[in-house]
Scaffold this active site. Structure first.
Site, PDB file in Angstrom:
ATOM      1  N   GLU A  16      -4.790  -3.830  -2.107  1.00 47.75           N
ATOM      2  CA  GLU A  16      -6.325  -3.677  -2.138  1.00 47.75           C
ATOM      3  C   GLU A  16      -6.672  -2.527  -1.322  1.00 47.75           C
ATOM      4  O   GLU A  16      -7.943  -2.194  -1.154  1.00 47.75           O
ATOM      5  CB  GLU A  16      -6.930  -5.055  -1.463  1.00 47.75           C
ATOM      6  CG  GLU A  16      -6.797  -5.313   0.033  1.00 47.75           C
ATOM      7  CD  GLU A  16      -5.513  -6.052   0.176  1.00 47.75           C
ATOM      8  OE1 GLU A  16      -4.473  -5.831  -0.618  1.00 47.75           O
ATOM      9  OE2 GLU A  16      -5.360  -6.477   1.401  1.00 47.75           O
ATOM     10  N   PHE A  22       0.779  -1.386   0.034  1.00 44.03           N
ATOM     11  CA  PHE A  22       0.099  -0.058   0.063  1.00 44.03           C
ATOM     12  C   PHE A  22       0.908   1.321   0.083  1.00 44.03           C
ATOM     13  O   PHE A  22       0.163   2.278  -0.206  1.00 44.03           O
ATOM     14  CB  PHE A  22      -1.119  -0.075   1.310  1.00 44.03           C
ATOM     15  CG  PHE A  22      -0.193   0.330   2.684  1.00 44.03           C
ATOM     16  CD1 PHE A  22      -0.071   1.721   2.797  1.00 44.03           C
ATOM     17  CD2 PHE A  22       0.354  -0.376   3.494  1.00 44.03           C
ATOM     18  CE1 PHE A  22       0.566   2.125   3.819  1.00 44.03           C
ATOM     19  CE2 PHE A  22       0.940  -0.117   4.602  1.00 44.03           C
ATOM     20  CZ  PHE A  22       1.154   1.167   4.815  1.00 44.03           C
ATOM     21  N   CYS A  79       9.532   1.652   3.267  1.00 46.81           N
ATOM     22  CA  CYS A  79      10.298   0.558   3.748  1.00 46.81           C
ATOM     23  C   CYS A  79      11.961   1.256   3.807  1.00 46.81           C
ATOM     24  O   CYS A  79      12.658   0.583   4.534  1.00 46.81           O
ATOM     25  CB  CYS A  79      10.484  -0.285   2.590  1.00 46.81           C
ATOM     26  SG  CYS A  79      11.181   0.128   1.025  1.00 46.81           S
TER      27      CYS A  79
END
Ligand code: NAD
Length: 506
Positions: free
Chosen positions: A185, A158, A290
């Site tokens: 999603e 995401f 990240c």
């Protein structure tokens, strides 16, 4: 719109199968929610098994012709694509901010870092080149072909819904493969707009397909015999499952996963620049990167800089990503906010000092409903504490201390993750020793988030990555192609030679 709006009135995100945007027949749908307000923006289906099968079949059929498409024709599609992305930058960023929460400027950065990969894909003619050795034996030449694999799959997280899909399908398709993309999603809208633009740029039907869903769709992609390679970016838990499952099914797999990125601050660093860099890299995108700096290791006299670090972080403005002046937007979901708040409570229990508490920031109007956590700083953090051992993935910076650079390096090398790291110093000798001794795949020297541009490859390492080859740059050409060697002899005198019963190429 609120959560009470009739579900039927909401836009429904389509699948892309064989060049057509189609509505899923699924009975299972989930809401796409603006994390700053809880406004429901759209609904996304969990694709059925038949729909996933149809997407893969379409990729398999399209591969028959796409693999033979001349390289210049492939390259020109990406030239056009980069232009379309540029023309639509503001609209893409607005969609991204609405569903993901990051600021508009950062959303443009998200699109831009993906755009750089598209530009690289437009250069595919120079990248997908084999090698030739002339005269390896009498009249014999050996050369290599880098041939596409077939249908490849990409599964994305995401936190970069533009950049990470663009890490994947442009290079896979430019090298002659076809693709099935499974976006997050949680925020699939900007990804779908990028997919629409890719078709507008000329990607033929069936070459790019999109299915939405969760675990069962991903498992099908990992197991299906017609999928030849899987590229995954997301958490370590899911990435490890995907890697093991797809590897067992005989596929080429690359998984870029979770992190704990340390920045060493040496006492000779430029203080103002270093503190600004740390604050930006720890709290930008609400820490949901990240490559965010999640641990600062203050060495020697740099330990005295903590109060100024805290004051800079306290000065950041929390708010909606589309509001002018916002520095820190919301976390992606209520569950993510609850998890981060739980980990902050855990840090206190474990004995770290909460130097700045960002929980429950005061916001007005619709933003009261948002998933906000403000910049949070723990000092006195040590390995063994949950906040140090786990990836928090929120705006929480852990500050640890070391007497010497060697002590700091030992701490980082003992941490299992290897995504990114940085050192702040004005000493070339210290920086050089750091780059040599540190066991982390991406190293910054006075650069807090050292994500390489696509002339190079993303090179996370150790527990942050499974599979050898990175997601863009030169390495991804190797990932998306099979090297074939051809050993060829063309006789100019058919009468020479005779039977040769040895292995040598005489
Ligand atoms: P996630 O692992 O929850 O989801 C990633 C993808 O996997 C999504 O498409 C999701 O639908 C799918 N998925 C979720 N559960 C699954 C299951 N049980 N089985 C199969 N598929 C499943 O990750 P996220 O929360 O979307 O993203 C955040 C994580 O991604 C962080 O850990 C972050 O460090 C990591 N990340 C890593 C990099 C990198 O390059 N190393 C880049 C970005 C994000």
């Amino acid at each position: 719109m609120t959560r009470d709006t009739t579900r039927d009135e909401l836009p429904r995100i389509p699948l892309l199968i064989n060049g057509e945007f189609v509505q899923s027949r699924s009975t299972e749908w989930r809401d796409v929610i603006n994390p700053a307000t809880q406004q429901v923006l759209a609904r996304v289906p969990m694709a059925t098994a038949e729909e996933v099968e149809a997407a893969i079949a379409s990729g398999r059929e399209a591969f028959k012709t796409w693999r033979k498409t001349p390289i210049g024709q492939r390259a020109r599609i990406f030239l056009k694509y980069q232009q379309l992305i540029r023309e639509n930058m503001k609209q893409l960023a607005a969609t991204l901010t609405a569903e993901q929460g990051k600021t508009l400027a950062d959303a443009e950065g998200d699109v831009f870092r993906g755009l750089e990969v598209v530009e690289h894909a437009a250069n595919i003619g120079n990248l997908q080149m084999g090698e030739l050795a002339h005269n390896v034996a009498g009249g014999v030449d050996t050369y290599t072909l880098l041939q596409p694999l077939g249908v490849c799959a990409g599964i994305t997280p995401f936190n970069f819904p533009a950049m990470i899909p663009l890490w994947m399908f442009p290079m896979a398709i430019a090298t002659g493969n076809t693709f099935v993309l499974k976006p997050s999603e949680q925020d699939p809208m900007v990804t779908m707009r990028l997919v629409e633009l890719a078709l507008e740029a000329g990607i033929p039907k069936g070459v790019l397909n999109v299915v939405h869903g969760g675990e069962s769709v991903v498992n099908t992609l990992c197991d299906h015999p017609d999928i030849k390679a899987v590229s995954f970016v997301g958490s370590t838990r899911v990435g490890t499952l995907v890697h093991d499952r797809a590897t067992k099914a005989g596929k080429r797999v690359q998984c870029m996963m979770g992190a704990k990125n340390h920045a060493i601050v040496m006492p000779d660093a430029h203080k103002e620049q270093t503190l600004n860099a740390l604050v930006g890299a720890s709290f930008g995108a609400a820490g949901q990167r990240c490559m965010a700096v999640s641990v600062a290791v203050l060495v020697g006299a740099a330990r005295d800089w903590l109060p100024e670090l805290v004051e800079k972080a306290r000065g950041l403005k929390i708010g909606a990503g589309d509001a002018a002046g916002t520095d820190v937007g919301p976390l992606i979901s209520c569950a993510a906010r609850d998890r981060v708040e739980h980990l902050i409570a855990r840090g206190i229990e474990d004995g770290a000092t909460l130097s700045l508490d960002g929980r429950k920031p005061q916001l007005d109007g619709a933003l009261k409903e948002g998933n906000f956590v403000g910049p949070t700083i723990f000092s006195g953090v040590k390995p063994g504490m949950t906040i140090y051992d786990q990836e928090i993935f929120g705006p929480v910076l852990c500050v640890a201390e070391a007497e010497t650079m060697d002590e700091a390096i030992a701490m980082i090398n003992a941490n299992p993750n290897g995504n990114g790291t940085a050192i702040f110093t004005q000493s070339g000798a210290a920086a050089r020793r750091f780059e040599e001794e540190i066991d982390v795949g991406q190293v910054g020297i006075n650069v807090p988030i050292p994500v390489p541009v696509p002339l190079f490859s993303f090179t996370g390492s150790r527990a942050s990555k499974l599979g050898d080859l990175g997601p863009y740059g030169k390495q991804v050409i190797m990932f998306y192609t099979q090297t074939k060697t051809v050993t060829a002899r063309w006789f100019d005198d058919a009468s020479t030679g005779g039977v040769n019963t040895t292995i040598s190429l005489k």
